[in-house]
Design an enzyme around this catalytic site. Structure first.
Site, PDB file in Angstrom:
ATOM      1  N   ARG A   1       7.805  17.638  38.999  1.00  0.00           N
ATOM      2  CA  ARG A   1       7.193  17.737  40.675  1.00  0.00           C
ATOM      3  C   ARG A   1       7.974  17.160  41.468  1.00  0.00           C
ATOM      4  O   ARG A   1       7.962  17.662  42.580  1.00  0.00           O
ATOM      5  CB  ARG A   1       5.754  17.048  40.500  1.00  0.00           C
ATOM      6  CG  ARG A   1       5.031  17.200  41.767  1.00  0.00           C
ATOM      7  CD  ARG A   1       3.560  16.794  41.375  1.00  0.00           C
ATOM      8  NE  ARG A   1       2.599  16.926  42.694  1.00  0.00           N
ATOM      9  CZ  ARG A   1       2.262  15.992  43.320  1.00  0.00           C
ATOM     10  NH1 ARG A   1       2.812  14.723  43.241  1.00  0.00           N
ATOM     11  NH2 ARG A   1       1.467  16.075  44.531  1.00  0.00           N
TER      12      ARG A   1
ATOM     13  N   HIS B   1       9.020  19.234  44.939  1.00  0.00           N
ATOM     14  CA  HIS B   1       8.765  18.759  46.142  1.00  0.00           C
ATOM     15  C   HIS B   1       9.836  18.183  47.042  1.00  0.00           C
ATOM     16  O   HIS B   1       9.898  18.240  48.140  1.00  0.00           O
ATOM     17  CB  HIS B   1       7.754  17.570  46.084  1.00  0.00           C
ATOM     18  CG  HIS B   1       6.329  17.972  45.907  1.00  0.00           C
ATOM     19  ND1 HIS B   1       5.227  17.459  46.524  1.00  0.00           N
ATOM     20  CD2 HIS B   1       5.999  18.657  45.099  1.00  0.00           C
ATOM     21  CE1 HIS B   1       4.182  17.858  46.242  1.00  0.00           C
ATOM     22  NE2 HIS B   1       4.572  18.811  45.154  1.00  0.00           N
TER      23      HIS B   1
ATOM     24  N   GLY C   1      15.416  21.702  51.638  1.00  0.00           N
ATOM     25  CA  GLY C   1      16.405  22.108  50.429  1.00  0.00           C
ATOM     26  C   GLY C   1      16.520  20.817  49.406  1.00  0.00           C
ATOM     27  O   GLY C   1      15.963  19.874  49.544  1.00  0.00           O
TER      28      GLY C   1
ATOM     29  N   SER D   1      15.997  14.257  49.580  1.00  0.00           N
ATOM     30  CA  SER D   1      15.357  13.608  50.701  1.00  0.00           C
ATOM     31  C   SER D   1      13.992  13.037  50.310  1.00  0.00           C
ATOM     32  O   SER D   1      13.389  12.169  51.055  1.00  0.00           O
ATOM     33  CB  SER D   1      15.037  14.764  51.818  1.00  0.00           C
ATOM     34  OG  SER D   1      14.095  15.849  51.271  1.00  0.00           O
TER      35      SER D   1
ATOM     36  N   ASN E   1       2.367  14.629  49.118  1.00  0.00           N
ATOM     37  CA  ASN E   1       2.983  13.592  48.588  1.00  0.00           C
ATOM     38  C   ASN E   1       2.229  12.092  48.464  1.00  0.00           C
ATOM     39  O   ASN E   1       2.644  11.297  47.521  1.00  0.00           O
ATOM     40  CB  ASN E   1       4.540  13.405  49.114  1.00  0.00           C
ATOM     41  CG  ASN E   1       5.273  14.591  49.015  1.00  0.00           C
ATOM     42  OD1 ASN E   1       4.943  15.330  48.153  1.00  0.00           O
ATOM     43  ND2 ASN E   1       6.309  14.768  49.881  1.00  0.00           N
TER      44      ASN E   1
ATOM     45  N   HIS F   1       2.474  23.801  35.646  1.00  0.00           N
ATOM     46  CA  HIS F   1       1.030  22.943  35.344  1.00  0.00           C
ATOM     47  C   HIS F   1       0.553  23.172  33.917  1.00  0.00           C
ATOM     48  O   HIS F   1      -0.549  22.837  33.681  1.00  0.00           O
ATOM     49  CB  HIS F   1       0.204  23.510  36.428  1.00  0.00           C
ATOM     50  CG  HIS F   1       0.280  23.065  37.695  1.00  0.00           C
ATOM     51  ND1 HIS F   1      -0.686  23.337  38.984  1.00  0.00           N
ATOM     52  CD2 HIS F   1       1.019  22.224  38.394  1.00  0.00           C
ATOM     53  CE1 HIS F   1      -0.230  22.991  39.859  1.00  0.00           C
ATOM     54  NE2 HIS F   1       0.940  22.062  39.724  1.00  0.00           N
TER      55      HIS F   1
END
Length: 313
Positions: free
Chosen positions: A61, A65, A71, A75, A88, A187
């Site tokens: 995940r 994210h 991209g 980050s 988040n 999932h």
């Protein structure tokens, strides 16, 4: 003989420099500069998932994210900023695992392996550790020097998203509808908080009655938003195609899961993945490689962070 070896070394160096300069990702990017990189990431992920099977889904995940916001540039790993965005906040996990792997790699080959590449490889290794397929990861990403909370709020799909919302979010990142359905199959592992599926189990009709009733015990109407439930009630800690058979039985945990099988255009893809594990594995690995190639920073862009949680001073 020595001269010949020197020539070979020079050629290898020139090829590596040319690859970096051209901005292309390559599976062999660290073969010379940090040959133990992939093995170090794999062992770190394997230990983390062995200790906490849920960590596999958390690392996967994190990668998703990250890539969906400016991209695949790590980050999302920078303290604050994107981590504070609605999709988040208080739900991302696995930062410590990535930090530990990064520290090990800094001890082996300083300022060589990017946090973005660590996260991309860790996502693959997490799937493998839980019994899923493997794939070759192109490497050579560099790390961003900033993060974008506003973009995270805008670009990341929500657990309340409709099918068309999901398609739009994925198409905006160069991923088609089959990619979207395949990546949703992530999932098949992991858990979700009560607050993300509460409305579904009390107010939606396209849900198996017994399934909804079983979830209400730990997810009451008035509180308990942090209580966890398995996204896949069949094989919670195994990466397989059970997610899709669950959808066909109206046992998708999130609203954004069940919309993929709800008398709509994605129904046939769900049926195909439910009946053909190999088709799912193939589509998933293809989509993961495509997602990992979303706007990577390469060459001289960005930096190789010394610590994944902050930019270099």
């Amino acid at each position: 003989m020595a001269a010949s070896a020197s020539c070979i070394s020079l050629v290898v160096l020139l090829v590596a420099l040319a690859t970096a300069a051209s901005g292309q990702l390559s599976p062999t990017f660290y073969d010379t500069s940090c040959p133990r990189a992939l093995a170090t990431i794999k062992s770190g992920v394997a230990a983390a998932v062995s200790s906490d099977p849920r960590m596999g889904a958390s690392l996967l995940r994190l990668h998703f994210h990250d890539c969906f916001v400016q991209g695949c540039d790590a980050s999302v790993l920078l303290s604050g900023m994107e981590q504070n965005a609605g999709p988040n906040f208080m739900s991302l996990r696995g930062f410590g695992v990535i930090d530990s792997i990064k520290a090990q790699l800094e001890g082996i080959c300083s300022q060589t392996v990017s946090c973005a590449d660590i996260l991309t490889v860790a996502a693959r290794d997490s799937v493998v550790a839980l019994g899923g397929p493997s794939w070759t990861v192109p490497l050579g990403r560099r790390d961003s020097v900033d993060a974008n909370e506003a973009a995270a709020n805008m670009d990341l799909p929500s657990f309340t998203s409709s099918r068309s919302d999901l398609e739009t979010a994925f198409l905006n990142k160069g991923l088609n509808t089959v990619d979207m359905v395949a990546l949703s199959g992530a999932h098949t592992i992991g858990q979700a908080q009560c607050g993300t599926f509460k409305d579904r189990i009390y107010n939606e009709t396209n849900i198996d009655t017994a399934f909804a009733t079983s979830l209400r015990a730990n997810c009451p109407r008035s509180n308990g938003d942090g209580s966890l439930a398995n996204l896949d009630t069949t094989t919670a800690n195994t990466f397989d195609n059970a997610y899709y058979t669950n959808l066909m039985s109206q046992k998708g945990l999130l609203h954004s899961d069940q919309v993929l099988f709800n008398n709509n255009t994605t129904d046939n893809t769900v049926r195909n993945f439910a009946s053909n594990p190999a088709a799912f594995s193939s589509a998933f690995t293809t989509a993961m490689i495509k997602m990992g190639n979303i706007a990577p920073k390469t060459g001289t862009q960005g930096q190789i962070r010394l610590s994944c949680s902050r930019v270099n001073s």
